[in-house]
Scaffold this motif. Structure first.
Motif, PDB file in Angstrom:
ATOM      1  N   ASP A  64      16.684  24.218   5.429  1.00 14.79           N
ATOM      2  CA  ASP A  64      16.005  24.094   6.771  1.00 14.79           C
ATOM      3  C   ASP A  64      14.637  23.388   6.742  1.00 14.79           C
ATOM      4  OD1 ASP A  64      16.912  27.250   7.904  1.00 14.79           O
ATOM      5  OD2 ASP A  64      18.001  25.529   7.989  1.00 14.79           O
ATOM      6  N   ARG A  65      14.078  23.450   5.699  1.00 13.49           N
ATOM      7  CA  ARG A  65      12.506  22.774   5.364  1.00 13.49           C
ATOM      8  C   ARG A  65      12.877  21.331   4.950  1.00 13.49           C
ATOM      9  NH1 ARG A  65       8.171  23.574   0.484  1.00 13.49           N
ATOM     10  NH2 ARG A  65       7.077  21.887   0.908  1.00 13.49           N
ATOM     11  N   LEU A  66      13.806  20.934   4.359  1.00 17.85           N
ATOM     12  CA  LEU A  66      14.188  19.657   3.785  1.00 17.85           C
ATOM     13  C   LEU A  66      14.636  18.851   5.123  1.00 17.85           C
ATOM     14  CD1 LEU A  66      14.318  18.028   1.381  1.00 17.85           C
ATOM     15  CD2 LEU A  66      16.688  18.382   1.216  1.00 17.85           C
ATOM     16  N   LEU A  67      15.189  19.287   6.004  1.00 12.09           N
ATOM     17  CA  LEU A  67      15.865  18.442   7.173  1.00 12.09           C
ATOM     18  C   LEU A  67      14.678  18.513   8.011  1.00 12.09           C
ATOM     19  CD1 LEU A  67      19.487  20.018   7.589  1.00 12.09           C
ATOM     20  CD2 LEU A  67      18.776  17.958   6.454  1.00 12.09           C
ATOM     21  N   ALA A  68      14.182  19.467   8.195  1.00  9.44           N
ATOM     22  CA  ALA A  68      12.770  19.499   9.160  1.00  9.44           C
ATOM     23  C   ALA A  68      11.841  18.528   9.052  1.00  9.44           C
ATOM     24  CB  ALA A  68      12.185  21.003   9.443  1.00  9.44           C
ATOM     25  N   GLU A  69      11.685  18.543   7.593  1.00  5.43           N
ATOM     26  CA  GLU A  69      10.499  17.445   7.119  1.00  5.43           C
ATOM     27  C   GLU A  69      10.832  15.786   7.426  1.00  5.43           C
ATOM     28  OE1 GLU A  69       9.366  18.669   3.160  1.00  5.43           O
ATOM     29  OE2 GLU A  69       8.105  20.102   3.835  1.00  5.43           O
ATOM     30  N   CYS A  70      11.999  15.689   6.735  1.00  3.64           N
ATOM     31  CA  CYS A  70      12.607  14.488   6.786  1.00  3.64           C
ATOM     32  C   CYS A  70      13.445  13.512   7.695  1.00  3.64           C
ATOM     33  CB  CYS A  70      13.074  14.099   5.408  1.00  3.64           C
ATOM     34  SG  CYS A  70      12.027  14.789   3.991  1.00  3.64           S
ATOM     35  N   CYS A  71      14.184  14.861   8.574  1.00  3.30           N
ATOM     36  CA  CYS A  71      15.490  14.177   9.399  1.00  3.30           C
ATOM     37  C   CYS A  71      15.264  14.622  10.769  1.00  3.30           C
ATOM     38  CB  CYS A  71      16.787  14.757   8.664  1.00  3.30           C
ATOM     39  SG  CYS A  71      16.934  14.317   7.178  1.00  3.30           S
TER      40      CYS A  71
ATOM     41  N   GLU B 150       4.711  18.721  -6.153  1.00  2.00           N
ATOM     42  CA  GLU B 150       5.212  20.077  -5.725  1.00  2.00           C
ATOM     43  C   GLU B 150       6.702  20.104  -6.388  1.00  2.00           C
ATOM     44  OE1 GLU B 150       3.155  20.810  -1.290  1.00  2.00           O
ATOM     45  OE2 GLU B 150       5.248  20.176  -1.551  1.00  2.00           O
ATOM     46  N   GLU B 151       7.151  21.316  -6.495  1.00  2.00           N
ATOM     47  CA  GLU B 151       8.558  21.493  -6.765  1.00  2.00           C
ATOM     48  C   GLU B 151       9.384  20.959  -6.226  1.00  2.00           C
ATOM     49  OE1 GLU B 151       9.024  22.477 -10.059  1.00  2.00           O
ATOM     50  OE2 GLU B 151      11.061  22.779 -10.010  1.00  2.00           O
ATOM     51  N   PHE B 152       8.997  20.959  -4.790  1.00  2.00           N
ATOM     52  CA  PHE B 152      10.121  20.892  -3.684  1.00  2.00           C
ATOM     53  C   PHE B 152      10.343  19.292  -3.604  1.00  2.00           C
ATOM     54  CE2 PHE B 152      12.332  22.583  -0.434  1.00  2.00           C
ATOM     55  CZ  PHE B 152      12.288  21.514   0.649  1.00  2.00           C
ATOM     56  N   ASP B 153       9.656  18.374  -4.540  1.00  2.00           N
ATOM     57  CA  ASP B 153       9.950  17.009  -4.540  1.00  2.00           C
ATOM     58  C   ASP B 153      11.652  16.620  -5.097  1.00  2.00           C
ATOM     59  OD1 ASP B 153       6.639  16.138  -5.884  1.00  2.00           O
ATOM     60  OD2 ASP B 153       7.304  16.558  -3.715  1.00  2.00           O
ATOM     61  N   LYS B 154      11.835  17.573  -6.029  1.00  2.00           N
ATOM     62  CA  LYS B 154      13.218  17.435  -6.305  1.00  2.00           C
ATOM     63  C   LYS B 154      14.486  17.416  -5.163  1.00  2.00           C
ATOM     64  CE  LYS B 154      12.266  19.588 -10.606  1.00  2.00           C
ATOM     65  NZ  LYS B 154      12.611  20.662 -11.617  1.00  2.00           N
ATOM     66  N   GLN B 155      14.161  18.279  -4.299  1.00  2.00           N
ATOM     67  CA  GLN B 155      15.230  18.419  -3.082  1.00  2.00           C
ATOM     68  C   GLN B 155      14.823  17.317  -2.453  1.00  2.00           C
ATOM     69  OE1 GLN B 155      13.510  21.001  -4.591  1.00  2.00           O
ATOM     70  NE2 GLN B 155      14.370  23.141  -4.135  1.00  2.00           N
ATOM     71  N   ARG B 156      13.635  16.685  -2.120  1.00  2.00           N
ATOM     72  CA  ARG B 156      13.533  15.731  -1.361  1.00  2.00           C
ATOM     73  C   ARG B 156      14.023  14.306  -1.873  1.00  2.00           C
ATOM     74  NH1 ARG B 156       8.268  16.037  -1.380  1.00  2.00           N
ATOM     75  NH2 ARG B 156       8.309  17.860   0.104  1.00  2.00           N
ATOM     76  N   ARG B 157      14.133  14.357  -3.084  1.00  2.00           N
ATOM     77  CA  ARG B 157      14.636  12.889  -3.949  1.00  2.00           C
ATOM     78  C   ARG B 157      16.354  13.158  -3.810  1.00  2.00           C
ATOM     79  NH1 ARG B 157      10.799  13.322  -9.095  1.00  2.00           N
ATOM     80  NH2 ARG B 157       8.867  12.933  -8.342  1.00  2.00           N
ATOM     81  N   LEU B 158      17.007  14.221  -3.858  1.00  2.00           N
ATOM     82  CA  LEU B 158      18.039  14.379  -3.649  1.00  2.00           C
ATOM     83  C   LEU B 158      18.573  13.961  -2.416  1.00  2.00           C
ATOM     84  CD1 LEU B 158      18.862  17.697  -5.564  1.00  2.00           C
ATOM     85  CD2 LEU B 158      19.400  15.410  -6.530  1.00  2.00           C
TER      86      LEU B 158
ATOM     87  N   ALA C  72       0.855  -1.278  -0.037  1.00  2.00           N
ATOM     88  CA  ALA C  72      -0.122  -0.027  -0.037  1.00  2.00           C
ATOM     89  C   ALA C  72       0.943   1.319   0.026  1.00  2.00           C
ATOM     90  CB  ALA C  72      -0.954   0.189   1.463  1.00  2.00           C
ATOM     91  N   ILE C  73       1.990   1.180   0.903  1.00  2.00           N
ATOM     92  CA  ILE C  73       2.926   2.243   0.575  1.00  2.00           C
ATOM     93  C   ILE C  73       3.604   2.640  -0.498  1.00  2.00           C
ATOM     94  CG2 ILE C  73       5.098   3.318   1.720  1.00  2.00           C
ATOM     95  CD1 ILE C  73       4.253   1.753   4.325  1.00  2.00           C
ATOM     96  N   LEU C  74       3.946   1.496  -1.322  1.00  2.00           N
ATOM     97  CA  LEU C  74       4.640   1.673  -2.425  1.00  2.00           C
ATOM     98  C   LEU C  74       3.652   2.032  -3.477  1.00  2.00           C
ATOM     99  CD1 LEU C  74       6.876  -1.423  -2.420  1.00  2.00           C
ATOM    100  CD2 LEU C  74       7.602   1.073  -2.052  1.00  2.00           C
ATOM    101  N   LEU C  75       2.429   1.916  -3.434  1.00  2.00           N
ATOM    102  CA  LEU C  75       1.451   2.272  -4.432  1.00  2.00           C
ATOM    103  C   LEU C  75       0.815   3.645  -4.227  1.00  2.00           C
ATOM    104  CD1 LEU C  75      -0.684  -1.113  -4.712  1.00  2.00           C
ATOM    105  CD2 LEU C  75       0.776  -0.110  -6.450  1.00  2.00           C
ATOM    106  N   CYS C  76       1.473   4.510  -3.279  1.00  2.00           N
ATOM    107  CA  CYS C  76       0.966   5.655  -3.058  1.00  2.00           C
ATOM    108  C   CYS C  76       1.998   6.691  -3.151  1.00  2.00           C
ATOM    109  CB  CYS C  76       0.363   5.874  -1.414  1.00  2.00           C
ATOM    110  SG  CYS C  76      -1.388   4.600  -1.431  1.00  2.00           S
ATOM    111  N   GLN C  77       2.624   6.809  -4.108  1.00  2.00           N
ATOM    112  CA  GLN C  77       3.703   7.949  -4.290  1.00  2.00           C
ATOM    113  C   GLN C  77       4.896   7.644  -3.384  1.00  2.00           C
ATOM    114  OE1 GLN C  77       0.461   9.051  -4.387  1.00  2.00           O
ATOM    115  NE2 GLN C  77       0.302   8.223  -6.548  1.00  2.00           N
ATOM    116  N   CYS C  78       5.265   6.650  -2.921  1.00  2.00           N
ATOM    117  CA  CYS C  78       6.208   6.526  -1.993  1.00  2.00           C
ATOM    118  C   CYS C  78       7.304   5.464  -2.283  1.00  2.00           C
ATOM    119  CB  CYS C  78       5.593   6.146  -0.488  1.00  2.00           C
ATOM    120  SG  CYS C  78       4.487   7.145   0.156  1.00  2.00           S
ATOM    121  N   LYS C  79       8.691   5.458  -1.846  1.00  2.00           N
ATOM    122  CA  LYS C  79       9.545   4.650  -2.174  1.00  2.00           C
ATOM    123  C   LYS C  79      10.378   4.063  -0.928  1.00  2.00           C
ATOM    124  CE  LYS C  79      10.177   5.397  -7.137  1.00  2.00           C
ATOM    125  NZ  LYS C  79      11.344   5.795  -8.103  1.00  2.00           N
TER     126      LYS C  79
END
Length: 689
Positions: free
Chosen positions: A667-674, A626-634, A592-599
């Motif tokens: 700051d946003r990237l680290l706050a969201e994911c880390c 969102e445009e911010f998806d690129k930063q999250r993937r990096l 279910a996770i992998l089918l919902c735009q997650c990896k």
């Protein structure tokens, strides 16, 4: 005489005289960029001028253009850059060549009370106090003039092509008239201390032009005679009648002078040592007034060791209010009565009401929108922004978020204080409702919790499950008996039932194959309530997909273990009998996770890690549109190579792949994911225990 003085006999006594004729006019000139054996005594001095109040001197000296050390081509080039090709009376160099240089003074010291010039003659020492000590250094203002000329020429060339058009067309330009606000005392002090103001004041003093006389000039010889005391009559120059101790004090004054020379800090700055000399209430008030928002643990760390926490709590409640477990300074402390806003001049009473509204909103939700607040409290944007900057930080597409995380520990430990503060906020809310004409329901957060579900104890759940299993078993047995009769007699017969009006059981337990009331692992799962009967086996339901999307939109990165915990809480919060989820395995959750735009992020955990298998399975939101998806993937790509990284690595990666990245993006990237630990950044849920 003491016996020790015999070894140090007096050889000669010298009379010392104080000469006062040049006391207010004597300056010592130093040339720090010139060797001492190369003086300017024989150099032709063209002009001299002084600003007496500033003790600023300018000397203009001729240069020997015939010297073999003089570069003629360079001198001509400098003159051309400074004056151009035209000849004018205001030209710096009249002979088309750099034939002079200017020396400008700076004060070597502002206090010359310990310095004097002395001359010795016929066994007498004559001392004259110095007015100033000046260091003469070459001035390069001609380079500024050359730059100005260059800019003027470039501007003339650019405007040359459009000059005819400009003359033909005369556009009417709108003029915006602005009225200056009354200058506050604080703003006036800042303006007076500014570099621009000081430069302007220095420029206002006029130059006094002087005549220079060389060392060997007769006039100079005449002036040097004033270095000697003009009257040596004993009646006028009495002997020193001071005691040795007084004379020593005159030579080496007490430390009062040094106190004057100490740098004076701003009036609003208080050191920690000075702060701790104040009463406890004043300490707390001063800290809260400067910091604005602070957890109670941080406050205790700033107070002196050994401070009673109960006394500190009593003091902080007088000057601050509790917001999300943190203490925020009261509005009337920041804006005392009979004061006004430094930005707009709004009275303090109006400012306090507006700021109280902002703080009250933060008691309801983590983030607020500035436009929404400004439209309601109707205060100038500068004041609204100041309110928010005290307690919040701007977030991209999320408004202003409260500055600190909720201090749950403090609320749990001090429930009585939290309850008292809650009652205070209710009183403030009722006042705000009357002033701004709103109700609390108007500002309930969009994700506000629904009414609490009915809680059922574990024993009740077990009994209900057993009853349902027994009912399902009876229903299956009846169905089997009916099928046997149909196959043997070939006559369709209705199953026997004790109740004629018993409704058909359409629950997932009855529809799917089950064992003891729970779905069988081998039977396919179909969600009839949502019309998914045509779905493939083990396909995630629409409700499960919605839960996955909402959860990852909120958390961005989750381990499988954490996702299972959140899913369990979600199931437990649903009313009994209304669960729309059948039995779901870990494998189905991962699908279910992998089918919902997650990896899945393949984090290379170290070999000696103690993390469980579910904690080593990390999933991240991959695509949101969102445009911010690129930063999250990096960022995920960095964690595919290492289980922990530094902030500089994130900044370098974003810069390399996307160009220059702002600090706010990182700051946003680290706050969201880390999450940060020991100077390193880890994905959420992967910090070593």
């Amino acid at each position: 005489m003491a016996s020790g003085d015999d070894d140090d006999p007096i050889i000669e006594e010298i009379d010392v005289y104080l000469a006062k004729s040049l006391a207010d006019k004597l300056y010592l000139f130093q040339y720090p960029v010139r060797p001492s054996n190369m003086t300017y005594d024989d150099v032709n001095h063209l002009s001299a001028r002084i600003k007496p109040k500033q003790q600023k001197v300018e000397l203009e000296m001729a240069m020997d253009t015939m010297s073999p050390n003089y570069c003629r081509s360079k001198g001509e080039q400098i003159a051309l850059n400074v004056d151009g090709t035209t000849y004018e009376e205001t030209n710096t160099y009249s002979v088309k060549m750099m034939d002079k240089q200017t020396f400008t003074s700076i004060q070597a010291t502002t206090n010359t009370s310990r310095y004097a010039a002395a001359v010795f003659r016929k066994g007498e020492l004559h001392v004259t106090p110095l007015t100033g000590i000046l260091q003469m250094r070459p001035s390069f203002t001609y380079l500024d003039k050359a730059d100005t000329k260059t800019r003027e020429r470039e501007a003339a060339n650019e405007a040359g092509g459009d000059s005819s058009q400009d003359e033909a067309e005369e556009d009417v330009k709108a003029i915006t008239v602005r009225f200056a606000r009354p200058e506050s005392e604080q703003a006036r002090q800042r303006r007076i201390q500014s570099y621009e103001f000081l430069q302007k004041k220095q420029a206002e003093e006029p130059w006094a032009h002087l005549h220079y006389h060389g060392v060997k000039d007769g006039h100079s010889e005449h002036e040097r005679q004033y270095l000697f005391c003009q009257s040596v009559d004993a009646s006028e120059n009495s002997e020193l009648v001071k005691t040795p101790k007084e004379y020593l004090a005159m030579l080496m004054p007490p430390l009062a002078e040094e106190k004057v020379l100490k740098p004076v800090g701003p009036s609003n700055v208080l050191s920690m040592a000075q702060l701790r000399t104040l009463p406890l209430g004043e300490q707390v008030k001063t800290l809260m007034k400067n910091v604005k928002v602070m957890p109670f643990a941080n406050l205790m760390g700033l107070l002196a060791s050994g401070t009673d926490s109960t006394a500190a709590l009593r003091c902080i409640q007088q000057v601050a209010l509790l917001v999300q477990g943190n203490w925020v300074v009261k509005s009337d402390v920041l804006y005392p009565k009979n004061t006004c806003s430094p930005h707009s001049g709004v009275p303090a009473e109006v400012l306090c009401r507006g700021r109280d509204f902002v703080m009250w909103r933060f008691t309801l939700e983590r983030s607020v929108m500035r436009k929404e607040i400004a439209s309601l409290i109707k205060l100038p944007p500068e004041d609204v922004k100041e309110f928010l900057e005290h307690v919040a930080i701007p977030r991209v597409n999320r408004g202003w978020e409260f500055l600190l995380p909720t201090d749950v520990e403090f609320v749990k430990k001090h429930t009585d204080i939290a309850h008292r503060q809650h009652m205070l906020w209710l009183g403030i809310q009722s006042k705000l409702e009357k002033v701004f004409n709103f109700s609390k329901e108007d500002f309930m957060p969009k994700n506000s919790p629904q009414p609490d579900p009915v809680h059922v104890s574990g024993e009740q759940r077990l009994k209900m499950a057993q009853d349902r299993a027994q009912g399902n078993k009876s229903s299956l047995q009846k169905d089997l008996d009916t099928r046997r009769l149909d196959s043997s007699v070939h006559v369709k017969q209705e199953p026997v039932s004790d109740r004629e009006d018993e409704p058909m059981d359409t629950s997932s337990s009855a529809i799917n194959g089950s064992v003891n009331g729970y779905p069988s692992a081998t039977s396919p799962t179909f969600d009839h309530t949502n019309g998914n009967a045509g779905s493939p086996p083990n396909a995630p339901s629409v409700e499960l997909k919605d839960f996955v999307k909402k959860t990852f939109r909120k958390h961005f990165v989750l381990t499988l273990n954490e996702f299972k915990r959140l899913f369990g809480l979600h199931i437990a919060s649903m009313p009994v009998g209304h669960s729309i989820y059948p039995s779901i395995s870990d494998h189905m959750l991962q699908d279910a996770i992998l089918l919902c735009q997650c990896k899945q992020i393949m984090v290379p955990f170290p070999a000696q890690t103690t993390a469980a298998a579910d904690e080593q399975k990390v999933f991240g939101l991959w695509e949101t549109g969102e445009e911010f998806d690129k930063q999250r993937r990096l960022l995920y790509d960095l964690f595919n190579k290492n289980y922990r990284i530094r902030r500089t690595m994130v900044q370098a990666k974003l810069t390399q792949e996307l160009g220059e990245s702002s600090k706010a993006d990182v700051d946003r990237l680290l706050a969201e994911c880390c999450i940060s630990h020991a100077g390193m950044w880890y994905l959420k849920g992967t910090v070593p225990s």
